[in-house]
Design a protein around this motif. Structure first.
Motif, PDB file in Angstrom:
ATOM      1  N   CYS A 163       7.139  18.053   2.586  1.00 12.48           N
ATOM      2  CA  CYS A 163       7.479  17.308   4.030  1.00 12.48           C
ATOM      3  C   CYS A 163       6.125  17.613   4.683  1.00 12.48           C
ATOM      4  N   SER A 164       5.099  16.723   4.386  1.00 11.79           N
ATOM      5  CA  SER A 164       3.742  16.862   5.122  1.00 11.79           C
ATOM      6  C   SER A 164       3.681  15.888   5.970  1.00 11.79           C
ATOM      7  N   ASN A 165       2.894  16.101   7.016  1.00 10.96           N
ATOM      8  CA  ASN A 165       2.765  15.369   8.432  1.00 10.96           C
ATOM      9  C   ASN A 165       1.206  15.264   8.320  1.00 10.96           C
ATOM     10  N   THR A 166       0.767  13.911   8.108  1.00 17.07           N
ATOM     11  CA  THR A 166      -0.613  13.684   7.766  1.00 17.07           C
ATOM     12  C   THR A 166      -1.206  12.492   8.156  1.00 17.07           C
ATOM     13  N   SER A 167      -2.253  12.336   7.946  1.00 15.78           N
ATOM     14  CA  SER A 167      -3.087  10.857   8.258  1.00 15.78           C
ATOM     15  C   SER A 167      -3.101  10.344   6.747  1.00 15.78           C
ATOM     16  N   ASP A 168      -2.906  10.796   5.890  1.00 10.68           N
ATOM     17  CA  ASP A 168      -2.912  10.267   4.447  1.00 10.68           C
ATOM     18  C   ASP A 168      -1.608   9.549   4.310  1.00 10.68           C
ATOM     19  N   PRO A 169      -1.609   8.417   3.621  1.00 10.68           N
ATOM     20  CA  PRO A 169      -0.409   7.479   3.575  1.00 10.68           C
ATOM     21  C   PRO A 169       0.185   7.895   2.212  1.00 10.68           C
ATOM     22  N   GLY A 170      -0.442   8.590   1.227  1.00 11.38           N
ATOM     23  CA  GLY A 170       0.231   9.417   0.083  1.00 11.38           C
ATOM     24  C   GLY A 170       0.427   8.061  -0.882  1.00 11.38           C
ATOM     25  N   PRO A 171       1.704   8.025  -1.412  1.00  7.13           N
ATOM     26  CA  PRO A 171       2.069   6.890  -2.369  1.00  7.13           C
ATOM     27  C   PRO A 171       2.065   5.422  -1.663  1.00  7.13           C
ATOM     28  N   LEU A 172       1.930   5.157  -0.411  1.00  3.37           N
ATOM     29  CA  LEU A 172       1.720   4.135   0.287  1.00  3.37           C
ATOM     30  C   LEU A 172       0.366   3.612   0.253  1.00  3.37           C
ATOM     31  N   ALA A 173      -0.633   4.161  -0.153  1.00  2.97           N
ATOM     32  CA  ALA A 173      -2.149   3.915   0.128  1.00  2.97           C
ATOM     33  C   ALA A 173      -2.032   2.642  -0.559  1.00  2.97           C
ATOM     34  N   GLY A 174      -3.225   1.742   0.306  1.00  2.71           N
ATOM     35  CA  GLY A 174      -3.351   0.486  -0.349  1.00  2.71           C
ATOM     36  C   GLY A 174      -2.763  -0.624   0.063  1.00  2.71           C
ATOM     37  N   LYS A 175      -2.528  -1.822  -0.612  1.00  2.18           N
ATOM     38  CA  LYS A 175      -2.254  -3.046   0.022  1.00  2.18           C
ATOM     39  C   LYS A 175      -0.721  -3.509  -0.607  1.00  2.18           C
ATOM     40  N   TRP A 176       0.185  -4.009   0.249  1.00  3.87           N
ATOM     41  CA  TRP A 176       1.360  -4.339  -0.285  1.00  3.87           C
ATOM     42  C   TRP A 176       1.987  -5.495   0.154  1.00  3.87           C
ATOM     43  N   GLN A 177       2.612  -6.447  -0.433  1.00  2.00           N
ATOM     44  CA  GLN A 177       3.113  -7.715  -0.137  1.00  2.00           C
ATOM     45  C   GLN A 177       4.603  -7.491   0.700  1.00  2.00           C
TER      46      GLN A 177
ATOM     47  N   THR B  99       8.312  -9.008   1.687  1.00  2.00           N
ATOM     48  CA  THR B  99       9.076  -9.982   1.646  1.00  2.00           C
ATOM     49  C   THR B  99      10.363  -9.874   2.154  1.00  2.00           C
ATOM     50  N   GLY B 100      11.087 -10.560   3.081  1.00  2.00           N
ATOM     51  CA  GLY B 100      12.408 -10.136   3.529  1.00  2.00           C
ATOM     52  C   GLY B 100      12.539 -10.952   4.762  1.00  2.00           C
ATOM     53  N   GLN B 101      12.794 -10.078   5.925  1.00  2.00           N
ATOM     54  CA  GLN B 101      12.976 -10.732   7.242  1.00  2.00           C
ATOM     55  C   GLN B 101      11.460 -11.075   7.733  1.00  2.00           C
ATOM     56  N   VAL B 102      10.580 -10.631   7.349  1.00  2.00           N
ATOM     57  CA  VAL B 102       9.167 -11.047   7.749  1.00  2.00           C
ATOM     58  C   VAL B 102       8.235 -11.042   6.331  1.00  2.00           C
ATOM     59  N   ASP B 103       7.526 -11.857   5.946  1.00  2.00           N
ATOM     60  CA  ASP B 103       6.729 -11.986   5.010  1.00  2.00           C
ATOM     61  C   ASP B 103       5.192 -11.886   5.161  1.00  2.00           C
ATOM     62  N   MET B 104       4.508 -10.894   4.766  1.00  2.00           N
ATOM     63  CA  MET B 104       3.070 -10.454   5.252  1.00  2.00           C
ATOM     64  C   MET B 104       2.673  -9.367   4.410  1.00  2.00           C
ATOM     65  N   THR B 105       1.307  -9.572   4.372  1.00  2.00           N
ATOM     66  CA  THR B 105       0.358  -8.355   3.646  1.00  2.00           C
ATOM     67  C   THR B 105       0.305  -7.153   4.746  1.00  2.00           C
ATOM     68  N   VAL B 106       0.599  -5.927   4.198  1.00  2.00           N
ATOM     69  CA  VAL B 106       0.409  -4.616   5.005  1.00  2.00           C
ATOM     70  C   VAL B 106      -0.303  -3.638   4.042  1.00  2.00           C
ATOM     71  N   SER B 107      -1.442  -3.291   4.878  1.00  2.00           N
ATOM     72  CA  SER B 107      -2.285  -2.107   4.178  1.00  2.00           C
ATOM     73  C   SER B 107      -1.984  -0.768   4.856  1.00  2.00           C
ATOM     74  N   PHE B 108      -2.049   0.116   4.025  1.00  2.00           N
ATOM     75  CA  PHE B 108      -1.864   1.520   4.558  1.00  2.00           C
ATOM     76  C   PHE B 108      -3.031   2.278   4.067  1.00  2.00           C
ATOM     77  N   ARG B 109      -3.739   2.669   5.211  1.00  3.79           N
ATOM     78  CA  ARG B 109      -5.008   3.561   4.955  1.00  3.79           C
ATOM     79  C   ARG B 109      -4.900   4.969   5.755  1.00  3.79           C
ATOM     80  N   PRO B 110      -5.763   5.803   5.271  1.00 10.35           N
ATOM     81  CA  PRO B 110      -5.832   7.069   6.225  1.00 10.35           C
ATOM     82  C   PRO B 110      -5.763   6.889   7.754  1.00 10.35           C
ATOM     83  N   GLY B 111      -4.665   7.290   8.394  1.00 10.77           N
ATOM     84  CA  GLY B 111      -4.520   7.119   9.746  1.00 10.77           C
ATOM     85  C   GLY B 111      -4.563   5.870  10.457  1.00 10.77           C
TER      86      GLY B 111
END
Length: 109
Positions: free
Chosen positions: A19-33, A35-47
């Motif tokens: 259970c870490s609380n951090t600025s590191d997105p861990g497994p979410l790091a990077g760019k994601w597409q 789709t659903g209620q909202v379609d968009m590209t989301v990037s997760f970066r440190p902080g």
């Protein structure tokens, strides 16, 4: 008695690291597409995260297969979104499904 304390300390450290609380997105790091209620590209970066050209400061908390993203500024300030990892390429949230975009792939949104 000493081995008992060693076991308790070990369990505490494992729980703390799970259970870490951090600025590191861990497994979410990077760019994601998303789709659903909202379609968009989301990037997760440190902080921070970026969606539709808007960069917001965030804090990440990793709890097992869940990554909680708490917004520290902007319209969503104080809100926490839960992203549940299905596998290393797929996550779900209340807004829809995210698929990881390979780092050598570019999209314009």
């Amino acid at each position: 008695m000493k081995p008992f304390y060693t076991i308790i300390l070990s369990l505490f450290l494992v729980t703390l690291s799970a259970c870490s609380n951090t600025s590191d997105p861990g497994p979410l790091a990077g760019k994601w597409q998303l789709t659903g209620q909202v379609d968009m590209t989301v990037s997760f970066r440190p902080g921070e995260t970026e969606a539709k050209g808007v960069v917001e400061k965030v804090r990440y908390k990793i709890e097992g297969k869940d990554v909680l993203v708490t917004y520290l500024e902007g319209m969503a300030k104080g809100m926490t979104m839960r992203y549940t990892l299905i596998d290393d390429q797929t996550a779900i949230t209340n807004l829809g499904t995210l698929k990881k975009i390979p780092s050598n792939h570019s999209t314009v949104h």
